[in-house]
Design an enzyme around this catalytic site. Structure first.
Site, PDB file in Angstrom:
ATOM      1  N   ARG A   1      37.784  39.451  46.957  1.00 55.39           N
ATOM      2  CA  ARG A   1      38.804  40.307  46.344  1.00 55.39           C
ATOM      3  C   ARG A   1      39.991  40.419  47.312  1.00 55.39           C
ATOM      4  O   ARG A   1      40.185  41.440  47.970  1.00 55.39           O
ATOM      5  CB  ARG A   1      38.208  41.683  46.029  1.00 55.39           C
ATOM      6  CG  ARG A   1      37.207  41.638  44.857  1.00 55.39           C
ATOM      7  CD  ARG A   1      37.920  41.460  43.538  1.00 55.39           C
ATOM      8  NE  ARG A   1      37.059  41.265  42.410  1.00 55.39           N
ATOM      9  CZ  ARG A   1      36.480  42.232  41.692  1.00 55.39           C
ATOM     10  NH1 ARG A   1      36.648  43.491  42.042  1.00 55.39           N
ATOM     11  NH2 ARG A   1      35.746  41.943  40.646  1.00 55.39           N
TER      12      ARG A   1
ATOM     13  N   GLN B   1      43.502  36.388  43.537  1.00 54.86           N
ATOM     14  CA  GLN B   1      43.591  37.151  42.300  1.00 54.86           C
ATOM     15  C   GLN B   1      43.643  36.277  41.063  1.00 54.86           C
ATOM     16  O   GLN B   1      43.060  36.602  40.025  1.00 54.86           O
ATOM     17  CB  GLN B   1      44.807  38.080  42.336  1.00 54.86           C
ATOM     18  CG  GLN B   1      44.607  39.297  43.232  1.00 54.86           C
ATOM     19  CD  GLN B   1      45.816  40.215  43.234  1.00 54.86           C
ATOM     20  OE1 GLN B   1      46.875  39.878  42.715  1.00 54.86           O
ATOM     21  NE2 GLN B   1      45.663  41.371  43.832  1.00 54.86           N
TER      22      GLN B   1
ATOM     23  N   ASP C   1      40.069  35.023  40.037  1.00 54.69           N
ATOM     24  CA  ASP C   1      39.026  36.046  39.932  1.00 54.69           C
ATOM     25  C   ASP C   1      38.541  36.195  38.492  1.00 54.69           C
ATOM     26  O   ASP C   1      39.119  36.932  37.694  1.00 54.69           O
ATOM     27  CB  ASP C   1      39.589  37.376  40.459  1.00 54.69           C
ATOM     28  CG  ASP C   1      38.528  38.448  40.599  1.00 54.69           C
ATOM     29  OD1 ASP C   1      37.422  38.283  40.045  1.00 54.69           O
ATOM     30  OD2 ASP C   1      38.799  39.469  41.252  1.00 54.69           O
TER      31      ASP C   1
ATOM     32  N   SER D   1      37.521  39.793  37.251  1.00 51.95           N
ATOM     33  CA  SER D   1      38.637  40.656  36.855  1.00 51.95           C
ATOM     34  C   SER D   1      39.200  40.253  35.500  1.00 51.95           C
ATOM     35  O   SER D   1      39.452  41.100  34.639  1.00 51.95           O
ATOM     36  CB  SER D   1      39.746  40.605  37.912  1.00 51.95           C
ATOM     37  OG  SER D   1      39.323  41.222  39.101  1.00 51.95           O
TER      38      SER D   1
ATOM     39  N   TYR E   1      34.575  45.049  46.299  1.00 55.33           N
ATOM     40  CA  TYR E   1      33.433  45.271  45.426  1.00 55.33           C
ATOM     41  C   TYR E   1      32.827  46.642  45.699  1.00 55.33           C
ATOM     42  O   TYR E   1      32.889  47.167  46.804  1.00 55.33           O
ATOM     43  CB  TYR E   1      32.370  44.178  45.631  1.00 55.33           C
ATOM     44  CG  TYR E   1      32.834  42.835  45.157  1.00 55.33           C
ATOM     45  CD1 TYR E   1      32.752  42.482  43.817  1.00 55.33           C
ATOM     46  CD2 TYR E   1      33.382  41.904  46.045  1.00 55.33           C
ATOM     47  CE1 TYR E   1      33.190  41.248  43.366  1.00 55.33           C
ATOM     48  CE2 TYR E   1      33.822  40.667  45.598  1.00 55.33           C
ATOM     49  CZ  TYR E   1      33.717  40.349  44.256  1.00 55.33           C
ATOM     50  OH  TYR E   1      34.159  39.124  43.822  1.00 55.33           O
TER      51      TYR E   1
END
Length: 367
Positions: A121, A126, A129, A132, A227
Site C-alpha cells: 500500500r 496505487q 492495487d 482497492s 493494511y
C-alpha cells in the site's frame, strides 16, 4: 512473450482478468495474448470482442500449453495446477497468508507466482492495487443491496401526506469499501456515521459529510503497509460502548473490517443485534473471513429479532463488467512495472516486486 487469460471457475464468479481493451494495449506493447474461450462472457465480453483486437481464443489446455504468463483473478486451484509447469509465471490473488497448502502445491510445480492481493500500500502501487479497485465497487454495491433489502427509503422526503425522515446508516471500517459506502449512502440522502480504529480516517469520513464516531486508540498497533491490524480486546470493548447508540438507531449497517490472513474481528455481537431496531439490515462484507457480525453466515441471510443479516463478500462480480475493467487495468500496470522490452526485469529488492513475488522457480519466498 505470450500471456494466457484463464476462465474463472470459482462458483458465482463472473469477472475476467483482462478486458478486450486492455488486451489490445498489451498486444500493442508486443505481447501475444490468448484467452480461454468464453472467459469474458459473464462480463459481457464476447469471444469476438477479443478476436477483433488480435487476441487468440483457444481451448483451456492450449492456453496453458502456449502461454508463459497465466492470469486469473481467483487463486489457481488443483485442476489448474495439473496443467502448470516450471516454465509458467502465475498471476492472481493467492491470499498466501491464509493458503499455505496452495503455496506448497504451486511450489511443487516449479512455477513462479505473484499474488495480486499482496500489493504494497504505497503511492507507486496505487494503480496496481486490485484490492482497492475491487473494494471500491463492493462498497457501492453494499449500499445498493442494503437499500433494496430495507423497508424504508434513504432520503428526507416532504409530501402532502407527511414528512419521511431520512434513514440512518452506520459503516464499520473506513477503508476503500467503507469510504465508497459512505459516499454512496450520502448521495442517496441518508444520515451516515462511521467508525474505524485508524484515527487518520476521521478527516476522510467528515470530508464526505458523515459523522465519525471516535474511539481513543492509544496503545493500539499501527497498520503496516496500509493494511488493517487486529484491535485489542480493550479497544473492541470501548468501540462497542461508543458505537452502541448509533448501532441501535441504524436502519442499515455495513461492516467492512478484515485483517489479512486472520479471522475477521467480531464487531457486532448477538447481544447487540438483540437491541437493534426491528427491520434493520446488516450487510457483512467480511463474512468470508468469519464475519464482523457474530451471527453472520457466508452467502446466507439470517433474520434475528427482526434484524436481517446478510453475510457476503458483496463481491464485485455482481458488477462484473466494471470490476473486470478495473482489475485488467491493474494487471496492465503491474505487467508494465515488472517488464522491460516484454521481458521480466526480476528486480527482487524493489518493493513492489519483492512484496508480490511469493513463489519463485518452485521456492516459496514468503509465507
Amino acid at each position: 512473450m505470450k500471456i494466457g487469460i484463464l476462465k474463472e471457475t470459482q462458483k458465482g464468479e463472473r469477472r475476467v482478468s483482462i478486458s478486450p481493451n486492455i488486451a489490445k494495449q498489451l498486444i500493442e506493447k508486443g505481447f501475444e495474448v490468448l484467452i480461454e474461450e468464453d472467459a469474458g462472457v459473464n462480463s459481457s465480453f464476447k469471444n469476438s470482442d477479443y478476436e477483433k483486437v488480435g487476441v487468440s481464443v483457444a481451448k483451456r489446455d492450449e492456453v496453458f500449453k502456449e502461454s508463459k504468463i497465466l492470469i486469473k483473478i481467483n487463486p489457481f486451484d488443483a485442476d489448474d495446477l495439473k496443467l502448470v509447469t516450471d516454465s509458467h509465471i502465475l498471476m492472481s490473488q493467492l491470499y498466501h497468508k491464509s493458503n499455505p497448502e496452495l503455496l506448497k502445491a504451486i511450489a511443487a510445480t516449479g512455477a513462479t507466482a505473484f499474488s495480486m492481493d499482496a500489493m504494497p500500500r504505497i503511492s507507486r502501487a496505487q494503480d496496481m492495487d486490485v484490492l482497492s479497485s475491487q473494494s471500491n465497487l463492493a462498497g457501492y454495491k453494499a449500499v445498493i443491496v442494503g437499500a433494496n433489502e430495507m423497508t424504508k427509503i434513504f432520503p428526507l422526503m416532504m409530501t402532502a401526506a407527511g414528512t419521511i425522515t431520512p434513514s440512518r446508516v452506520l459503516i464499520y471500517g473506513v477503508g476503500v469499501a467503507g469510504l465508497q459506502a459512505i459516499a454512496t449512502a450520502k448521495r442517496l440522502g441518508a444520515v451516515v456515521e462511521a467508525t474505524d480504529i485508524r484515527m487518520e480516517t476521521k478527516e476522510q469520513t467528515e470530508s464526505l459529510g458523515a459523522k465519525f464516531i471516535s474511539v481513543d486508540n492509544t496503545g493500539e498497533e499501527k497498520a503496516e503497509g496500509g493494511y488493517a491490524k487486529e484491535a485489542s480486546e480493550d479497544y473492541a470493548r470501548r468501540q462497542k460502548e461508543a458505537v452502541n447508540k448509533s448501532l441501535f438507531l441504524a436502519d442499515l449497517v455495513i461492516t467492512t473490517a478484515m485483517v489479512p490472513g486472520k479471522k475477521a474481528p467480531v464487531l457486532i455481537t448477538a447481544e447487540q443485534v438483540s437491541q437493534m431496531k426491528n427491520g434493520a439490515v446488516i450487510i457483512d462484507l467480511a463474512a468470508a473471513q468469519g464475519g464482523n457480525c457474530e451471527l453472520s453466515k457466508m452467502n446466507e441471510t439470517i433474520i434475528e429479532n427482526g434484524v436481517k443479516i446478510i453475510g457476503t463478500t458483496m463481491a464485485p462480480e455482481s458488477v462484473s463488467t466494471n470490476a473486470s475493467e478495473l482489475y485488467a487495468k491493474n494487471m496492465l500496470n503491474f505487467i508494465n512495472h515488472l517488464t522491460e522490452n516484454n521481458e521480466f526485469k526480476w528486480e527482487l529488492e524493489e518493493e513492489i516486486t519483492n512484496g508480490t513475488l511469493i513463489v519463485q522457480n518452485g521456492t516459496i519466498r514468503q509465507n
